[in-house]
Design an enzyme around this catalytic site. Structure first.
Site, PDB file in Angstrom:
ATOM      1  N   TRP A 268      -1.795   5.243  10.600  1.00  0.00           N
ATOM      2  CA  TRP A 268      -1.883   5.646   9.196  1.00  0.00           C
ATOM      3  C   TRP A 268      -3.033   4.957   8.490  1.00  0.00           C
ATOM      4  O   TRP A 268      -3.637   5.524   7.573  1.00  0.00           O
ATOM      5  CB  TRP A 268      -0.540   5.443   8.483  1.00  0.00           C
ATOM      6  CG  TRP A 268       0.487   6.364   9.062  1.00  0.00           C
ATOM      7  CD1 TRP A 268       1.564   6.008   9.814  1.00  0.00           C
ATOM      8  CD2 TRP A 268       0.500   7.799   9.006  1.00  0.00           C
ATOM      9  NE1 TRP A 268       2.254   7.129  10.216  1.00  0.00           N
ATOM     10  CE2 TRP A 268       1.628   8.238   9.731  1.00  0.00           C
ATOM     11  CE3 TRP A 268      -0.322   8.756   8.414  1.00  0.00           C
ATOM     12  CZ2 TRP A 268       1.946   9.594   9.876  1.00  0.00           C
ATOM     13  CZ3 TRP A 268      -0.003  10.102   8.555  1.00  0.00           C
ATOM     14  CH2 TRP A 268       1.107  10.508   9.277  1.00  0.00           C
TER      15      TRP A 268
ATOM     16  N   ASP B  94      -0.529   0.755   1.194  1.00  0.00           N
ATOM     17  CA  ASP B  94       0.289   1.904   1.561  1.00  0.00           C
ATOM     18  C   ASP B  94       1.631   1.345   2.036  1.00  0.00           C
ATOM     19  O   ASP B  94       1.726   0.785   3.124  1.00  0.00           O
ATOM     20  CB  ASP B  94      -0.399   2.696   2.683  1.00  0.00           C
ATOM     21  CG  ASP B  94       0.494   3.815   3.241  1.00  0.00           C
ATOM     22  OD1 ASP B  94       1.625   3.989   2.737  1.00  0.00           O
ATOM     23  OD2 ASP B  94       0.048   4.498   4.187  1.00  0.00           O
TER      24      ASP B  94
ATOM     25  N   LYS C  43      11.217   8.025   3.271  1.00  0.00           N
ATOM     26  CA  LYS C  43      11.790   7.030   4.194  1.00  0.00           C
ATOM     27  C   LYS C  43      12.800   6.146   3.461  1.00  0.00           C
ATOM     28  O   LYS C  43      13.986   6.162   3.757  1.00  0.00           O
ATOM     29  CB  LYS C  43      10.687   6.205   4.829  1.00  0.00           C
ATOM     30  CG  LYS C  43       9.757   7.069   5.672  1.00  0.00           C
ATOM     31  CD  LYS C  43       8.445   6.403   5.904  1.00  0.00           C
ATOM     32  CE  LYS C  43       7.384   7.382   6.340  1.00  0.00           C
ATOM     33  NZ  LYS C  43       7.699   8.139   7.551  1.00  0.00           N
TER      34      LYS C  43
HETATM   35  N1  PMP Z   1       1.505   6.168   5.620  1.00  0.00           N
HETATM   36  C1  PMP Z   1       2.537   5.743   6.374  1.00  0.00           C
HETATM   37  C2  PMP Z   1       2.705   4.270   6.611  1.00  0.00           C
HETATM   38  C3  PMP Z   1       3.428   6.661   6.932  1.00  0.00           C
HETATM   39  O1  PMP Z   1       4.451   6.238   7.681  1.00  0.00           O
HETATM   40  C4  PMP Z   1       3.237   8.044   6.684  1.00  0.00           C
HETATM   41  C5  PMP Z   1       4.186   9.100   7.194  1.00  0.00           C
HETATM   42  N2  PMP Z   1       4.926   8.821   8.264  1.00  0.00           N
HETATM   43  C6  PMP Z   1       2.135   8.435   5.930  1.00  0.00           C
HETATM   44  C7  PMP Z   1       1.308   7.474   5.395  1.00  0.00           C
HETATM   45  C8  PMP Z   1       1.856   9.890   5.634  1.00  0.00           C
HETATM   46  O2  PMP Z   1       2.764  10.314   4.716  1.00  0.00           O
HETATM   47  P1  PMP Z   1       2.863  11.819   4.166  1.00  0.00           P
HETATM   48  O3  PMP Z   1       3.387  12.640   5.288  1.00  0.00           O
HETATM   49  O4  PMP Z   1       3.837  11.659   3.038  1.00  0.00           O
HETATM   50  O5  PMP Z   1       1.533  12.236   3.711  1.00  0.00           O
END
Ligand code: PMP
Length: 360
Positions: free
Chosen positions: A102, A171, A195
């Site tokens: 991510w 994030d 989550k």
């Molecule tokens: N950052 C992290 C740490 C994540 O775990 C995730 C999704 N698993 C995301 C970003 C992306 O999130 P989204 O699908 O809401 O765009």
């Protein structure tokens, strides 16, 4: 209908009491005679909901007054793009700590229209550990890190050291509200809801007011943090149902005793699982112990075939969502706030039985 034990990484299990309450309000929100999905976002009923949600977030995270609470859409992924677009000014670099999948997505989005400096990276270890101390660039707009790495299974125990004048951005999609956040160190924290907070569709952004002024004039209005701050997150129709359920989850966290109590419970669940893995010959953890995540326990059995057998045993015992992310394989048990001790008990039983079966 029996509910299964759900260890999915997200969307993830929610407190059962919250789901029951939410379902009661589908036909009529309180005594209004209109279901929660049918209320106008400009009406009094929703105004109360969004206000309560903000109040609870402020209380739970002990937010300073100069932090704005924004309820946005587009997931954490839209934040990957909004962040550099709003904060990185002409000639500036944006600094990133690369701690996994991510972070890499965030870096890619920031590379799209400007300069990026990777201030630290754990890529050499295949993200089995956390990056070392960041070395920031001279003209940086901010330093970004991912507090919990949902796929790799690592988590920062403390925020990275940052020069005093560099805004720190986090994030926190997979560990928001699982523990306290120090807002004397952070300037912007964002998280997708699906989550630890509630249903998908809502993205929470906590941003220091001074940062609202940095966006260039060329940025479309809807992409500016300031637009949403000025409109109280009602610039356009917000994700009303996600906000409604999130408000119930926030109430549930307060009933549990708040973020510190939740943190203790999360730590206890993770410790039981890691201890079981460490004591085992049939299972092994993927990451170095010092970097282990309390939220996502990433582990495996000896081979992909035996992972499959273990997943089947879990399935037979009413456990789902344990398959590892396709990029790392193996197994992953997600222990977000709403995960129950009963689910962890059941998982440990299946692990014991599997170990007995395979080792002897
Ligand atoms: N950052 C992290 C740490 C994540 O775990 C995730 C999704 N698993 C995301 C970003 C992306 O999130 P989204 O699908 O809401 O765009």
């Amino acid at each position: 209908m029996t509910r299964l034990f759900n260890f999915s990484a997200g969307p993830a299990t929610l407190p059962e009491s919250v789901l029951a309450t939410a379902s009661q309000h589908l036909l009529s929100l309180d005594q209004t005679g209109i279901g929660v999905l049918e209320h106008s976002h400009r009406g009094d009923a929703f105004a109360e909901i969004i206000e309560r949600a903000e109040t609870r977030i402020r209380r739970l995270l002990d937010l300073p007054q100069d932090i704005e609470v924004l309820f946005l859409q587009g997931g954490a992924s839209l934040q990957f793009a909004m962040l550099p677009a709003n904060l990185r000014q002409n000639g500036q670099t944006a600094d990133y700590i690369n701690s996994g999948h991510w972070s890499q997505k965030a870096i890619q989005a920031a590379l799209h229209n400007g300069k990026v400096h990777v201030a630290a990276s754990a890529e050499d270890s295949e993200f089995r550990q956390l990056p070392g101390k960041p070395v920031t660039s001279n003209h940086t707009a901010y330093l970004h890190y991912t507090s919990n790495n949902t796929i790799a299974g690592t988590q920062f125990q403390l925020p990275p050291n940052t020069p005093h004048d560099v805004p720190l951005v986090c994030d926190a999609s997979s560990d928001i509200l699982s523990r306290p956040i120090d807002f004397s160190l952070h300037d912007l924290v964002y998280a997708g809801a699906q989550k630890n907070l509630g249903p998908a569709g809502l993205t929470l952004v906590l941003i220091r007011r001074t940062l609202l002024e940095k966006a260039p004039d060329s940025l479309p209005e809807i992409l500016r943090y300031k637009t949403h701050a000025q409109a109280g997150s009602l610039y356009h129709t917000p994700p009303v149902f996600s906000i409604f359920v999130t408000e119930l989850v926030l109430e549930w966290i307060e009933e549990q005793g708040g973020v510190r109590t939740i943190d203790e419970q999360n730590q206890a669940q993770a410790a039981r699982l890691y201890q079981r893995i460490d004591a085992s010959e049939a299972f092994s953890g993927r990451v170095v112990p010092a970097a282990r995540s309390v939220m996502n326990v990433v582990f495996s059995t000896a081979t992909p075939d035996s992972d499959q057998r273990f997943l089947q045993n879990c399935h037979d015992a009413g456990i789902v969502g344990l398959k590892g992310h396709r990029s790392v394989g193996g197994l992953r048990a997600s222990l977000y706030n709403a995960q129950t001790h009963a689910a962890v008990d059941r998982l440990l039983e299946v692990m014991d039985a599997f170990e007995a079966e395979t080792t002897g």
